[in-house]
Design a protein around this motif. Structure first.
Motif, PDB file in Angstrom:
ATOM      1  N   ALA A 176     -66.002  22.354  22.896  1.00 22.44           N
ATOM      2  CA  ALA A 176     -65.598  23.049  21.672  1.00 22.44           C
ATOM      3  C   ALA A 176     -65.903  24.541  21.758  1.00 22.44           C
ATOM      4  N   ALA A 227     -56.008  30.696  14.176  1.00 23.33           N
ATOM      5  CA  ALA A 227     -56.161  29.379  13.542  1.00 23.33           C
ATOM      6  C   ALA A 227     -56.985  28.453  14.435  1.00 23.33           C
ATOM      7  N   GLY A 228     -56.788  28.542  15.745  1.00 21.35           N
ATOM      8  CA  GLY A 228     -57.590  27.743  16.667  1.00 21.35           C
ATOM      9  C   GLY A 228     -59.063  28.094  16.614  1.00 21.35           C
ATOM     10  N   ARG A 260     -71.261  31.562  12.974  1.00 19.58           N
ATOM     11  CA  ARG A 260     -70.153  30.766  12.456  1.00 19.58           C
ATOM     12  C   ARG A 260     -69.362  31.524  11.398  1.00 19.58           C
ATOM     13  N   LEU A 303     -60.632  29.271  13.996  1.00 22.92           N
ATOM     14  CA  LEU A 303     -61.129  28.674  12.750  1.00 22.92           C
ATOM     15  C   LEU A 303     -61.405  27.180  12.930  1.00 22.92           C
ATOM     16  N   LEU A 304     -60.531  26.501  13.631  1.00 21.33           N
ATOM     17  CA  LEU A 304     -60.658  25.061  13.809  1.00 21.33           C
ATOM     18  C   LEU A 304     -61.939  24.688  14.549  1.00 21.33           C
ATOM     19  N   PHE A 305     -62.295  25.454  15.578  1.00 19.76           N
ATOM     20  CA  PHE A 305     -63.444  25.103  16.409  1.00 19.76           C
ATOM     21  C   PHE A 305     -64.708  25.888  16.069  1.00 19.76           C
ATOM     22  N   SER A 306     -64.663  26.767  15.072  1.00 23.65           N
ATOM     23  CA  SER A 306     -65.799  27.644  14.785  1.00 23.65           C
ATOM     24  C   SER A 306     -67.029  26.888  14.297  1.00 23.65           C
ATOM     25  N   ARG A 361     -65.458  33.093  11.488  1.00 24.32           N
ATOM     26  CA  ARG A 361     -64.412  32.709  10.536  1.00 24.32           C
ATOM     27  C   ARG A 361     -63.806  33.920   9.831  1.00 24.32           C
TER      28      ARG A 361
END
Length: 449
Positions: A267, A428-429, A329, A431-434, A333
């Motif tokens: 991740a 967006a990716g 984190r 954000l998804l894995f943050s 974001r």
């Protein structure tokens, strides 16, 4: 390159970093600066190379995309090289190799030549990248506070300066080979100078001495001393392990990882895949985008890349304070949202100025992600020293490998302006894995200096 065999003790940091440690910080910063400047000076001149060789966007994107395969392969051997040479010598030696390869890129006369030299350049860069981050973490442990973002700030400063150098040389009509030769001589010499001020001693020195401090502080810390010292010198040293790894966390072997740990490292790698793809879009395609969309001159075309790297530089130099306040984190974001909005604005309202604003917001948005992911990997429990950062760094190069040919193929099909809509998707990716990144941090290294 080492001036002494005795490394300063981390315990001396309680009275502030010593002069030797401060010199080492500047030396590592210089290598970061040179690493960014040497390669990024090429990027504004990519349009000239494309035109001189006669490449389509797809062919050019494929050449740039194949280059990182060299980094993927070389990165696997970085730990072994550092065990043999030490992180300082490895960083300096392969920075000189990289500048030599860059001269060959400038003089490329065919697609195969360009591809082969990019393979060599990316291989050398991978070892330099891992080694200089590893040595930077050694110095950070001597400081006992976060300084990693500042290193990456120096890389961005070098990248921006290199972009300006390349853009100015392009505008003035300086032959490509002269620019490349200048870079080899000047950047290579400065890298050798930096090597003389790096920290002496083995790359595990800080971890061993920190474990000894914890063992001496009381029974609760005694488990730190239970990690066999014989394991440490033989460990992969592409980056120092976090203190948690030395405090009795289960160790499964140098490259044997628990499934949950491997998933977290994957991740973290995905965060850097999307961050690297964003950075690559600025490096590989921004000048071509400016030239093909707005028909501007070489200098103005190079300013989109300079905007991205300049904003990234500011974000990194201020990033340590921001991360200490918000955590990795939340910072990631917020940055991802800025990156998406900035590039959407640039592509919806096409103009040279809006393009520079968009690329600048993209650079600012990803500024802290590489230090954040390296830190999270470095601190992961149950991972041998250096393995986490090597795995994450290796995965990060997938973005530089996969993104260019995809963008190139889309550019030939729907124009580069529409192909660059991938950049908001990269955000967006992130954000998804943050969520795998850390929250607000307490001091990991002990009392602040």
């Amino acid at each position: 390159m080492m001036t002494s065999t005795n490394a300063p003790s981390p315990s001396s940091a309680s009275a502030g970093p010593t002069a030797q440690v401060r010199r080492a910080r500047w030396a590592v910063s210089l290598v970061f600066l040179l690493n960014g400047m040497s390669f990024c000076a090429i990027l504004p001149r990519y349009p000239e190379l494309v035109e001189a060789i006669g490449l389509s966007n797809s062919a050019f994107g494929l050449a740039v995309g194949i280059g990182p395969i060299g980094g993927l392969l070389a990165g696997l051997g970085a730990a072994g090289l550092m065990r043999r040479l030490g992180s300082a010598r490895a960083a300096v030696a392969f920075q000189v190799v990289a500048s030599t390869a860059h001269l060959l890129v400038y003089t490329a006369q065919s697609w195969l030549w360009l591809t082969a030299t990019l393979l060599l350049a990316m291989a050398a860069d991978a070892i330099t990248d891992i080694s200089m981050n590893a040595h930077g973490m050694r110095v950070e442990r001597r400081y006992r506070r976060s300084i990693m973002n500042s290193y990456h700030g120096w890389w961005s400063l070098g990248a921006a300066a290199g972009g300006l150098l390349g853009a100015a040389c392009g505008q003035l009509g300086v032959p490509l080979w002269i620019q490349g030769l200048f870079g080899l001589v000047v950047f290579g010499a400065l890298a050798l100078v930096a090597g003389t001020a790096m920290l002496p001693g083995h790359d595990t020195s800080e971890r061993e001495e920190r474990a000894a401090e914890l063992a001496a502080s009381g029974p609760a810390a005694g488990s730190a001393a239970e990690v066999p010292s014989a394991e440490l010198p033989g460990a992969a040293v592409s980056g120092p392990a976090g203190d948690d790894a030395s405090q009795g966390a289960p160790v499964r072997g140098r490259w044997s990882l628990a499934p949950r740990t491997l998933g977290m490292l994957a991740a973290l790698g995905m965060v850097l895949v999307f961050a690297g793809s964003t950075e690559d879009a600025g490096g590989t395609w921004s000048a071509l985008f400016m030239r093909s969309t707005f028909e501007v001159g070489p200098f103005v075309a190079g300013l989109a890349f300079v905007s991205l790297q300049g904003a990234q530089m500011i974000g990194r130099f201020t990033g340590d304070a921001v991360v200490d306040r918000l955590g990795d984190r939340m910072t990631a974001r917020i940055g991802a949202v800025l990156s998406a909005l900035g590039m959407a604005f640039a592509l919806l309202v096409p103009h040279p100025v809006t393009a520079m604003i968009g690329f600048a917001l993209a650079g600012w948005g990803i500024a802290t992600l590489f230090p954040a992911a390296f830190r999270a990997a470095d601190d992961m429990e149950g991972v041998m020293p250096g393995v986490g950062i090597t795995v994450v760094g290796w995965l990060a190069r997938l973005g530089f490998f996969l993104a260019p040919p995809i963008v190139g193929a889309l550019a030939d099909a729907i124009t580069l302006r529409y192909a660059l809509w991938l950049m908001p998707l990269y955000a967006a990716g992130i954000l998804l894995f943050s969520g795998v990144l850390g929250g607000r941090r307490t001091d990991r290294h002990g009392p602040a200096a």
